[in-house]
Every structure is written in structure tokens, then in C-alpha cells.
Motif scaffolding. Structure first.
Motif, PDB file in Angstrom:
ATOM      1  N   ALA A 114     -25.827 -58.039 -41.038  1.00  0.00           N
ATOM      2  CA  ALA A 114     -26.191 -58.393 -42.411  1.00  0.00           C
ATOM      3  C   ALA A 114     -27.574 -57.880 -42.767  1.00  0.00           C
ATOM      4  O   ALA A 114     -27.831 -57.484 -43.917  1.00  0.00           O
ATOM      5  CB  ALA A 114     -26.124 -59.912 -42.597  1.00  0.00           C
ATOM      6  N   ARG A 115     -28.491 -57.869 -41.807  1.00  0.00           N
ATOM      7  CA  ARG A 115     -29.829 -57.334 -42.075  1.00  0.00           C
ATOM      8  C   ARG A 115     -29.762 -55.829 -42.351  1.00  0.00           C
ATOM      9  O   ARG A 115     -30.512 -55.313 -43.183  1.00  0.00           O
ATOM     10  CB  ARG A 115     -30.769 -57.629 -40.904  1.00  0.00           C
ATOM     11  CG  ARG A 115     -31.180 -59.090 -40.827  1.00  0.00           C
ATOM     12  CD  ARG A 115     -32.133 -59.345 -39.675  1.00  0.00           C
ATOM     13  NE  ARG A 115     -33.408 -58.673 -39.837  1.00  0.00           N
ATOM     14  CZ  ARG A 115     -34.424 -59.120 -40.567  1.00  0.00           C
ATOM     15  NH1 ARG A 115     -34.298 -60.257 -41.243  1.00  0.00           N
ATOM     16  NH2 ARG A 115     -35.562 -58.455 -40.635  1.00  0.00           N
ATOM     17  N   ILE A 116     -28.864 -55.144 -41.656  1.00  0.00           N
ATOM     18  CA  ILE A 116     -28.674 -53.714 -41.934  1.00  0.00           C
ATOM     19  C   ILE A 116     -28.047 -53.530 -43.312  1.00  0.00           C
ATOM     20  O   ILE A 116     -28.453 -52.662 -44.087  1.00  0.00           O
ATOM     21  CB  ILE A 116     -27.820 -53.074 -40.827  1.00  0.00           C
ATOM     22  CG1 ILE A 116     -28.624 -53.023 -39.520  1.00  0.00           C
ATOM     23  CG2 ILE A 116     -27.354 -51.678 -41.234  1.00  0.00           C
ATOM     24  CD1 ILE A 116     -27.839 -52.550 -38.319  1.00  0.00           C
ATOM     25  N   HIS A 117     -27.055 -54.364 -43.640  1.00  0.00           N
ATOM     26  CA  HIS A 117     -26.417 -54.284 -44.961  1.00  0.00           C
ATOM     27  C   HIS A 117     -27.460 -54.429 -46.073  1.00  0.00           C
ATOM     28  O   HIS A 117     -27.400 -53.730 -47.094  1.00  0.00           O
ATOM     29  CB  HIS A 117     -25.367 -55.384 -45.121  1.00  0.00           C
ATOM     30  CG  HIS A 117     -24.210 -55.263 -44.187  1.00  0.00           C
ATOM     31  ND1 HIS A 117     -23.363 -56.318 -43.913  1.00  0.00           N
ATOM     32  CD2 HIS A 117     -23.759 -54.218 -43.450  1.00  0.00           C
ATOM     33  CE1 HIS A 117     -22.437 -55.919 -43.059  1.00  0.00           C
ATOM     34  NE2 HIS A 117     -22.656 -54.658 -42.764  1.00  0.00           N
ATOM     35  N   ARG A 118     -28.416 -55.349 -45.870  1.00  0.00           N
ATOM     36  CA  ARG A 118     -29.413 -55.634 -46.908  1.00  0.00           C
ATOM     37  C   ARG A 118     -30.577 -54.654 -46.892  1.00  0.00           C
ATOM     38  O   ARG A 118     -31.480 -54.740 -47.735  1.00  0.00           O
ATOM     39  CB  ARG A 118     -29.953 -57.057 -46.740  1.00  0.00           C
ATOM     40  CG  ARG A 118     -28.932 -58.162 -46.922  1.00  0.00           C
ATOM     41  CD  ARG A 118     -29.600 -59.521 -47.014  1.00  0.00           C
ATOM     42  NE  ARG A 118     -30.326 -59.876 -45.807  1.00  0.00           N
ATOM     43  CZ  ARG A 118     -29.837 -60.621 -44.811  1.00  0.00           C
ATOM     44  NH1 ARG A 118     -28.589 -61.074 -44.889  1.00  0.00           N
ATOM     45  NH2 ARG A 118     -30.568 -60.914 -43.753  1.00  0.00           N
ATOM     46  N   GLY A 119     -30.592 -53.749 -45.919  1.00  0.00           N
ATOM     47  CA  GLY A 119     -31.685 -52.798 -45.817  1.00  0.00           C
ATOM     48  C   GLY A 119     -32.927 -53.351 -45.155  1.00  0.00           C
ATOM     49  O   GLY A 119     -33.995 -52.742 -45.216  1.00  0.00           O
ATOM     50  N   GLU A 120     -32.821 -54.507 -44.471  1.00  0.00           N
ATOM     51  CA  GLU A 120     -33.969 -55.123 -43.810  1.00  0.00           C
ATOM     52  C   GLU A 120     -34.130 -54.643 -42.375  1.00  0.00           C
ATOM     53  O   GLU A 120     -35.116 -54.972 -41.716  1.00  0.00           O
ATOM     54  CB  GLU A 120     -33.824 -56.648 -43.841  1.00  0.00           C
ATOM     55  CG  GLU A 120     -33.825 -57.233 -45.236  1.00  0.00           C
ATOM     56  CD  GLU A 120     -33.448 -58.700 -45.265  1.00  0.00           C
ATOM     57  OE1 GLU A 120     -33.171 -59.252 -44.174  1.00  0.00           O
ATOM     58  OE2 GLU A 120     -33.424 -59.285 -46.356  1.00  0.00           O
ATOM     59  N   SER A 121     -33.159 -53.884 -41.883  1.00  0.00           N
ATOM     60  CA  SER A 121     -33.203 -53.367 -40.523  1.00  0.00           C
ATOM     61  C   SER A 121     -32.511 -52.016 -40.488  1.00  0.00           C
ATOM     62  O   SER A 121     -31.579 -51.765 -41.260  1.00  0.00           O
ATOM     63  CB  SER A 121     -32.521 -54.338 -39.550  1.00  0.00           C
ATOM     64  OG  SER A 121     -32.418 -53.782 -38.250  1.00  0.00           O
ATOM     65  N   ASP A 122     -32.971 -51.151 -39.596  1.00  0.00           N
ATOM     66  CA  ASP A 122     -32.326 -49.850 -39.418  1.00  0.00           C
ATOM     67  C   ASP A 122     -31.603 -49.743 -38.077  1.00  0.00           C
ATOM     68  O   ASP A 122     -30.587 -49.063 -37.976  1.00  0.00           O
ATOM     69  CB  ASP A 122     -33.370 -48.727 -39.510  1.00  0.00           C
ATOM     70  CG  ASP A 122     -33.940 -48.586 -40.912  1.00  0.00           C
ATOM     71  OD1 ASP A 122     -33.158 -48.703 -41.880  1.00  0.00           O
ATOM     72  OD2 ASP A 122     -35.159 -48.370 -41.042  1.00  0.00           O
ATOM     73  N   ARG A 123     -32.131 -50.395 -37.066  1.00  0.00           N
ATOM     74  CA  ARG A 123     -31.523 -50.370 -35.732  1.00  0.00           C
ATOM     75  C   ARG A 123     -31.713 -51.749 -35.106  1.00  0.00           C
ATOM     76  O   ARG A 123     -32.849 -52.175 -34.864  1.00  0.00           O
ATOM     77  CB  ARG A 123     -32.147 -49.282 -34.864  1.00  0.00           C
ATOM     78  CG  ARG A 123     -31.583 -49.187 -33.443  1.00  0.00           C
ATOM     79  CD  ARG A 123     -32.154 -47.950 -32.734  1.00  0.00           C
ATOM     80  NE  ARG A 123     -31.988 -47.995 -31.293  1.00  0.00           N
ATOM     81  CZ  ARG A 123     -30.902 -47.572 -30.633  1.00  0.00           C
ATOM     82  NH1 ARG A 123     -29.876 -47.074 -31.319  1.00  0.00           N
ATOM     83  NH2 ARG A 123     -30.841 -47.633 -29.318  1.00  0.00           N
ATOM     84  N   ALA A 124     -30.621 -52.432 -34.870  1.00  0.00           N
ATOM     85  CA  ALA A 124     -30.677 -53.817 -34.409  1.00  0.00           C
ATOM     86  C   ALA A 124     -29.880 -54.004 -33.129  1.00  0.00           C
ATOM     87  O   ALA A 124     -28.883 -53.318 -32.890  1.00  0.00           O
ATOM     88  CB  ALA A 124     -30.139 -54.759 -35.490  1.00  0.00           C
ATOM     89  N   LEU A 125     -30.330 -54.952 -32.332  1.00  0.00           N
ATOM     90  CA  LEU A 125     -29.629 -55.343 -31.106  1.00  0.00           C
ATOM     91  C   LEU A 125     -29.099 -56.750 -31.286  1.00  0.00           C
ATOM     92  O   LEU A 125     -29.805 -57.630 -31.793  1.00  0.00           O
ATOM     93  CB  LEU A 125     -30.590 -55.263 -29.917  1.00  0.00           C
ATOM     94  CG  LEU A 125     -30.042 -55.642 -28.536  1.00  0.00           C
ATOM     95  CD1 LEU A 125     -30.753 -54.846 -27.448  1.00  0.00           C
ATOM     96  CD2 LEU A 125     -30.229 -57.144 -28.244  1.00  0.00           C
ATOM     97  N   ALA A 126     -27.859 -56.968 -30.874  1.00  0.00           N
ATOM     98  CA  ALA A 126     -27.275 -58.301 -30.911  1.00  0.00           C
ATOM     99  C   ALA A 126     -26.772 -58.662 -29.521  1.00  0.00           C
ATOM    100  O   ALA A 126     -26.197 -57.824 -28.821  1.00  0.00           O
ATOM    101  CB  ALA A 126     -26.123 -58.360 -31.917  1.00  0.00           C
ATOM    102  N   HIS A 127     -27.006 -59.907 -29.129  1.00  0.00           N
ATOM    103  CA  HIS A 127     -26.650 -60.367 -27.787  1.00  0.00           C
ATOM    104  C   HIS A 127     -25.827 -61.646 -27.888  1.00  0.00           C
ATOM    105  O   HIS A 127     -26.079 -62.502 -28.740  1.00  0.00           O
ATOM    106  CB  HIS A 127     -27.926 -60.623 -26.973  1.00  0.00           C
ATOM    107  CG  HIS A 127     -27.718 -61.484 -25.757  1.00  0.00           C
ATOM    108  ND1 HIS A 127     -27.864 -62.861 -25.797  1.00  0.00           N
ATOM    109  CD2 HIS A 127     -27.339 -61.171 -24.497  1.00  0.00           C
ATOM    110  CE1 HIS A 127     -27.603 -63.349 -24.588  1.00  0.00           C
ATOM    111  NE2 HIS A 127     -27.283 -62.351 -23.787  1.00  0.00           N
ATOM    112  N   ALA A 128     -24.829 -61.760 -27.019  1.00  0.00           N
ATOM    113  CA  ALA A 128     -24.029 -62.981 -26.928  1.00  0.00           C
ATOM    114  C   ALA A 128     -23.906 -63.373 -25.467  1.00  0.00           C
ATOM    115  O   ALA A 128     -23.895 -62.516 -24.574  1.00  0.00           O
ATOM    116  CB  ALA A 128     -22.640 -62.768 -27.529  1.00  0.00           C
ATOM    117  N   THR A 129     -23.829 -64.671 -25.211  1.00  0.00           N
ATOM    118  CA  THR A 129     -23.687 -65.141 -23.838  1.00  0.00           C
ATOM    119  C   THR A 129     -22.619 -66.210 -23.743  1.00  0.00           C
ATOM    120  O   THR A 129     -22.233 -66.820 -24.742  1.00  0.00           O
ATOM    121  CB  THR A 129     -25.032 -65.682 -23.295  1.00  0.00           C
ATOM    122  OG1 THR A 129     -24.937 -65.861 -21.876  1.00  0.00           O
ATOM    123  CG2 THR A 129     -25.396 -67.013 -23.937  1.00  0.00           C
ATOM    124  N   SER A 130     -22.152 -66.421 -22.522  1.00  0.00           N
ATOM    125  CA  SER A 130     -21.173 -67.462 -22.245  1.00  0.00           C
ATOM    126  C   SER A 130     -21.354 -67.896 -20.796  1.00  0.00           C
ATOM    127  O   SER A 130     -21.826 -67.107 -19.968  1.00  0.00           O
ATOM    128  CB  SER A 130     -19.739 -66.947 -22.458  1.00  0.00           C
ATOM    129  OG  SER A 130     -18.792 -67.973 -22.265  1.00  0.00           O
TER     130      SER A 130
END
Length: 354
Positions: free
Chosen positions: A321-337
Motif C-alpha cells: 500500500a505504501r508503494i501504491h501511494r507513492g510513499e515507498s519505492d522498494r519495500a521489504l515485508a516479513h512474516a513469521t509463524s
């Protein structure tokens, strides 16, 4: 099977989530999920019939009944018959399956959703069922106690201390003040010890919530979204099941997943980390080699809202969503279990040059 081009690009084109709440007794899982599904479809103008593949993530343990995910299909609309799958994992792993499906060329669009209602029971006890059934689970060490063990290990080797943990919690909760969906927003007192050295503020809130994303491939993504969040790499790895054979102060599986996803090829500007406990963010920060200029958890992260089975998917959705809004160009997302960062997934997302 149609072979897909090797350079087939896949993007997150829409994201929606609930307002996360401590309890949602008045709603069933389906009633909680349906507004999110409608919202994410509305963002793209798609209808259920336009979706080529659907994949979900949830837990029967939370629902307290077998095959509970089949009831959620009432919210999706499974007739006429749809191509559908389910993982008994956080929705981030459902997204991984959908991404793989799109890579094959058998689908151009996918709906991924996840949900969890933690309020009806004791989450700390439910999560003990993830542990080794012979040596650890019979002792009933709950999730907070195990996280405290990890936090104490970090303190013992000098990687952190209690004031540093409090600072992590404070930063996340203050960031959540701008997130209307967060369960906890703004300054929250650290409170008393739950299990030393973890205080209430170092632990995630118990709550209910759901999230959904839509993936699309190639030109279809550009038709559906003005600035797609392209998934440049995604990978997941797992630590040993036995806690006694792991170094709880490090996360080699996160590091390996990040390497395979291409996270270290060049810096990211945003990182959404699925760290339900403040000490775990410190472990992840090191494993992911995040620099000082990275905006970590601008949404508030899992310390502000932690709907089990959806919190990891939300990290991917928030980054997109941050990329969609133009607030980020390259983002990392992490998930854990799993306990103490046992299983870890890393995705790298990019927007096109502006």
C-alpha cells in the motif's frame, strides 16, 4: 499446463483489512471477512468471477472446529465452482502459493485472504500446540513465556536491555497513531511484567481481524492499479523444531530467505516486520541488515495489531500500500509463524520509477 514466460511479473494491486478489535463476538468469521473481500475487489473493479485463483490462510485451532475454512468460502462465493486452495498458516504463505500459481501462467489474477479470531479462547495456551509433542508441549510453555526466554537470551549476550525493548514498543505504538485499523494507537504504558523481562507493552494485543490482497500478472496488473507493487522476490525458510538446538538470539532462516528474495541486492526504504514481541524486532533488524534510513513498521506492526493468521499478510499488504501511494519505492515485508521466529517469509516489493 501452459508454460509461463521466465520474466513473468506479478504484483500486489490491492489491499484491504478490518479495523482490528479486541473482540468481535457479534460477528462470525464470515461476517468479519465479507466487508474486506468486497473492499479489496472494489479497489480493482473486479468481481468474484474475474478472479482466476483464490487462496486463504487460517487456523482450525483458533476456530475450535475442523475444516472451519470451508465456512469462509460462503463469503467468497464458491458457486459457480472456483479454483481454490487453503493453507493452515498465516495468509503470507497463502500469498506465496498464489504467487507460485500465477508464475505457472495458469492464472492472471488471484485473491488471497486470511483471518483469525483470537478472542474466544486463550491464545497463549492454543499456541502451545505448535511445540514438539513429546518433549516440550506436555510442559505447556506458552507463547509469552517462550518469547521471554528469547528476550532474556538477547539481554544475556548484550544485544539489548529492557529500556531498549521499551523504546521498540513505544516507536511501534506511536507509528500506529496514524493507522486507523490498528487495535492499539498512540503511547501505551509498558505496564507490569507478564513474564520477565517482557512487560505488557512488549507483547502483542489479543484481537480479531482479517485482511485480503489481490495479485495480478503483467499487463493485467497495470490495468488494475496505477502503481503496482511488483514482487521482485519472495522466499520462506524454517528453523529446527527443537528450541534447544537453536540460537534464539539470531534468525538464520530470515537471513537466508531475505538473501534468496534479493533483499540484500540494494537497500530498501521501508520494512514491515512481523515481530509480535519487541525483542523479536531486534533479532530481525540484525538478520535483515536494515540500515538507519529504513522506515521500520510505519503501520505500527504486530505490536499495534496482531490478528493471528492475518498479521503476516498484513505486513505484505501494508508494504504494498505504501508503494501504491507513492510513499515507498522498494519495500521489504516479513512474516513469521511458530515459536521464537521459527518460520520466516521475506518478500521484496518495488514500484516502477516515477
Amino acid at each position: 499446463m501452459t508454460s509461463a514466460p521466465r520474466d513473468r511479473e506479478i504484483a500486489v494491486v490491492a489491499f484491504a483489512q478490518t479495523d482490528h478489535r479486541r473482540t468481535s463476538d457479534e460477528f462470525s468469521e464470515v461476517e468479519m471477512l465479507m466487508p474486506v473481500l468486497h473492499e479489496v475487489l472494489d479497489r480493482t473493479g473486479l468481481k468474484t468471477a474475474d478472479i482466476d485463483f483464490t487462496c486463504s490462510g487460517s487456523s482450525d485451532y483458533l476456530a475450535g472446529r475442523a475444516f472451519s475454512f470451508t465456512l469462509a468460502l460462503d463469503g467468497v462465493g464458491a458457486w459457480p465452482p472456483i479454483s481454490e486452495s487453503h493453507v493452515e498458516m498465516d495468509g503470507a504463505w497463502a500469498l506465496y502459493e498464489a504467487w507460485t500459481k500465477l508464475l505457472t501462467g495458469d492464472a492472471d489474477t488471484a485473491l488471497v485472504y486470511a483471518y483469525g479470531k483470537s478472542s474466544p479462547g486463550s491464545v497463549r495456551d492454543v499456541l502451545t500446540r505448535q511445540l514438539d509433542p513429546y518433549y516440550v508441549a506436555p510442559l505447556w510453555p506458552d507463547s509469552v513465556a517462550l518469547a521471554a526466554l528469547q528476550a532474556q537470551a538477547l539481554i544475556d549476550v548484550g544485544h539489548t536491555d529492557e529500556p531498549a525493548l521499551a523504546a521498540v514498543a513505544s516507536r511501534n505504538r506511536e507509528a500506529a497513531a496514524a493507522n486507523p485499523h490498528a487495535q492499539l494507537r498512540g503511547p501505551v504504558p509498558q505496564g507490569d511484567y507478564l513474564v520477565q523481562p517482557l512487560r505488557t507493552g512488549d507483547c502483542p494485543p489479543v484481537g480479531d481481524g482479517a485482511a485480503a490482497v489481490i495479485l495480478a500478472a503483467g499487463h493485467r496488473a497495470r490495468e488494475l492499479c496505477a502503481r503496482p507493487a511488483w514482487i521482485r522476490g519472495i522466499d520462506h525458510r524454517i528453523e529446527a523444531h527443537g528450541l534447544g538446538v537453536r540460537d534464539l538470539t539470531d534468525s538464520p532462516s530470515t537471513r537466508l530467505a531475505a538473501e534468496r528474495a534479493g533483499a540484500f541486492e540494494r537497500p530498501v526504504d521501508t520494512a514491515e516486520l512481523h515481530a509480535p514481541f519487541s525483542a523479536q524486532e531486534i533479532v530481525l533488524h540484525k538478520a535483515l541488515r536494515l540500515g538507519e534510513g529504513v522506515d521500520v513498521n510505519p503501520s505500527g506492526g504486530a505490536l499495534a495489531a496482531n490478528p493471528i493468521m492475518a498479521a503476516g499478510l498484513i505486513r505484505i499488504g501494508e508494504a504494498a500500500a505504501r508503494i501504491h501511494r507513492g510513499e515507498s519505492d522498494r519495500a521489504l515485508a516479513h512474516a513469521t509463524s511458530g515459536p521464537c521466529l521459527q518460520q520466516n517469509l521475506v518478500a521484496v516489493l518495488e514500484g516502477e520509477a516515477r
